[in-house]
Design an enzyme around this catalytic site. Sequence first.
Site, PDB file in Angstrom:
ATOM      1  N   LYS A  28       0.840  -1.188   0.000  1.00 12.80           N
ATOM      2  CA  LYS A  28       0.000   0.000   0.000  1.00 12.80           C
ATOM      3  C   LYS A  28       0.874   1.236   0.000  1.00 12.80           C
ATOM      4  O   LYS A  28       0.556   2.234  -0.605  1.00 12.80           O
ATOM      5  CB  LYS A  28      -0.878   0.000   1.246  1.00 12.80           C
ATOM      6  CG  LYS A  28      -2.080  -0.897   1.086  1.00 12.80           C
ATOM      7  CD  LYS A  28      -2.932  -0.833   2.308  1.00 12.80           C
ATOM      8  CE  LYS A  28      -3.460  -2.229   2.601  1.00 12.80           C
ATOM      9  NZ  LYS A  28      -4.156  -2.316   3.845  1.00 12.80           N
TER      10      LYS A  28
HETATM   11  N1  GLU Z   1      -5.086  -6.560   7.949  1.00 16.50           N
HETATM   12  C1  GLU Z   1      -4.310  -7.438   7.130  1.00 16.50           C
HETATM   13  C2  GLU Z   1      -3.752  -6.683   5.928  1.00 16.50           C
HETATM   14  O1  GLU Z   1      -4.270  -5.637   5.575  1.00 16.50           O
HETATM   15  C3  GLU Z   1      -5.112  -8.627   6.592  1.00 16.50           C
HETATM   16  C4  GLU Z   1      -5.549  -9.531   7.667  1.00 16.50           C
HETATM   17  C5  GLU Z   1      -6.291 -10.787   7.233  1.00 16.50           C
HETATM   18  O2  GLU Z   1      -6.959 -10.784   6.191  1.00 16.50           O
HETATM   19  O3  GLU Z   1      -6.221 -11.751   7.992  1.00 16.50           O
HETATM   20  O4  GLU Z   1      -2.785  -7.147   5.355  1.00 16.50           O
END
Ligand code: GLU
Length: 289
Positions: free
Chosen positions: A230
């Site tokens: 990101k």
């Molecule tokens: N919050 C995590 C991320 O944005 C993904 C977590 C998940 O899907 O278990 O990479």
Amino acid sequence: MPLPVIGRFAPSPTGELHFGSLVAAVGSYLEAKSRGGRWLLRIEDIDPPREVAGSAERIIADLQRLGMEPDGPVLFQSQRLKSYQQAIRHLLARELAYPCACTRKDLPESGIYPGTCRTGIAAGKQPRSMRFKLADEICEFDDRVQGRVMDCPADSSGDFIIRRADGLYAYQLAVVVDDAFQGITEVVRGADLLDSTARQVCLQKALGLPTPKYMHLPVVVRADDRKLSKREQADPVKHQDPTHAVARALAFLGHQAPSACSLQALWDWALEHWDRQLIPRSRSVQYPI
Ligand code: GLU
């Protein structure tokens, strides 16, 4: 009777929605909705130092513009800290967690924790983080895209952190507590998290929580093999036409949608034709961004 299907998309608000996260959103949405299930959105905002102001709101707005509406209120992990604390208490009471005094430089280069503080903290040292005490056992599960996975977290990661030295709760703990809290039956996400899954399954067992089905989608890599992050701001989805962006995510997932249709018609087509067998069975796929 089989459980009603509940899927989720769980972005961390560390930047804009980009093609890689759109793929996870589309895959999780279709896997749940094409089977008459519900799809939930969870903002994983438990790591303020990594977060970008306004990112959660922009991700929520982008998903809406792309035609993905969650079937319930958005859950913010920053509102769930008491539950994580409770989970740690539960583990401590069963001697499945312990305080750790190690700093980064105390750890071996492999990053695998050797269990230094398992039996107590050395005299003169202060507790810093909290670790989960892993049993020495193999965890096996069938991933719906990647196939059979076997991992022994005691060997591959060692006892891992569930509360960090800065007091923040670790992703591994929060994700397990909240997947159960939201009744998630299907976890669909990028294959960069495949290596975390066995640790999460071990935590679920220790906390007496159910294990959902897992499906790890290939991650998008550039021609030079780097995963899109990101932070790199690889062409944020907000700059793209929503129909085009969704069609590209579908194509990445092996689904060639008819061209020249409206966003609504595209989703109708996708819901009818979604077939997880078409998803490339690899951990990463190169894709022109
Ligand atoms: N919050 C995590 C991320 O944005 C993904 C977590 C998940 O899907 O278990 O990479």
